[in-house]
Write an enzyme that holds these catalytic residues in place. Structure first.
Site: not given
Ligand code: PXG
Length: 299
Positions: A52, A151, A184
């Site tokens: 990713r 991201k 989301e």
């Molecule tokens: N949506 C968004 C917008 C994210 O940033 C997820 C979904 C979940 O993705 P993964 O790959 O982790 O299953 C994310 C990622 C926090 C934090 O502090 C969380 C994310 C990124 C940065 C900080 O809660 N999650």
């Protein structure tokens, strides 16, 4: 002991891990990141996170200068340097130092940072009893704008929504897209269960294709649920049998109330509880071992 940080090929104490104020990551949010977890000495879905990272880099035309294998080694080395078994790993690649204008061509070399730290988890009580969340006014930017699948270091869209969640006194916000469909949360993906259907918004709704989202779908399928990637509205949220969120920080966490509407009985649903449990078993037996002695845990 101070944390050890990877910065452009070297592991240095955090006090020395500094980048310039002329870095376009700082000036413009021009860069990308990944948030990765290690559980019990195993780095979870490392190849998927690196894939990713490369997809984000390709989309914004950022040259990473390192191969997938080199990044993998650098991540493992950083976790080891901090002697961690359970870790939150943050990989950050910014465009690098340029001038005060926007032009990324002026930035000759990206800054590559890896931080491995202890994790701050949600309170265990919330996993047992579930979260109360709200939908917020700020809309998730659409896939035809800056695609949320990148991201990127520019999280202002989600931060605006998180400010609104804070104002409402809830720990997470559900974001709708510009058409009013559920997209989301600010740092999590969202699922609802209706009967035997496990439903999550499709990627064209405008969302990050979460790696825990994929795992939840896999576990859901193994429990006999039918997986559907479909658009749905707030009406569907309020009337769902079950609801949960997935993400790096949250893992899998039940939702029991949305916009003041109690979801079903107001308790984490039976499938959600199973998915929370199976997810925990899964992460402790899957991943890339950080230390040689962890190899035997991998199933
Ligand atoms: N949506 C968004 C917008 C994210 O940033 C997820 C979904 C979940 O993705 P993964 O790959 O982790 O299953 C994310 C990622 C926090 C934090 O502090 C969380 C994310 C990124 C940065 C900080 O809660 N999650």
């Amino acid at each position: 002991m101070s944390r050890m940080v990877y910065l452009n090929g070297e592991i240095v104490p955090e006090e020395m891990a500094k980048v310039s104020v002329f870095d376009h990551g700082y000036l413009y949010g021009d860069g990308i990141f990944e948030g990765i977890r290690a559980y019990n000495g195993l780095v979870f879905k490392l190849d998927e996170h690196i894939k990713r990272l490369f997809q984000s880099a390709k989309t914004i035309m950022l040259n990473l200068d390192l191969s997938k294998e080199e990044i993998k080694e650098a991540i493992i080395k950083t976790v080891r340097a901090n002697k961690l078994k359970d870790a939150y790993i943050r990989v950050v690649v910014s465009r690098g130092i340029g001038d005060l204008g926007l032009d990324p061509d002026k930035c000759k070399k990206p800054n590559f940072v890896i931080i491995a730290s202890e994790i701050a988890l949600y309170d265990q009580e919330l996993y047992a009893n579930g979260l109360k969340v709200m939908t917020v006014p700020t809309r998730r930017n659409g896939a035809e704008m800056v695609n949320p699948r990148i991201k990127s270091l520019n999280y202002l869209n989600n931060i605006m929504a998180r400010i609104e969640a804070n104002l409402m006194g809830v720990p997470e916000a559900i974001m709708l897209n510009n058409e009013g469909y559920v997209a989301e949360c600010t740092g999590d993906n969202i699922f609802i269960i209706e009967g035997k259907n496990l439903i999550t918004p499709p990627r064209y709704a405008g969302l990050l294709k979460g790696i825990k989202r994929e795992v939840a779908m896999e576990i859901g399928e193994s429990l006999g649920l039918k997986i559907k990637e479909e658009l749905f509205t707030r009406y569907d949220l309020y009337n769902a049998d079950e609801c949960f969120l997935t993400g790096t920080a949250a893992e899998v966490i039940p939702v029991v109330e949305i916009d003041g509407r109690v979801i079903a009985e107001g308790k984490p649903g039976q499938y959600t509880q199973k998915i929370v449990k199976e997810f925990r078993d899964y992460v402790n037996s899957h991943g890339v071992p950080v230390y040689p002695e962890d190899q035997e845990k991998v199933s």
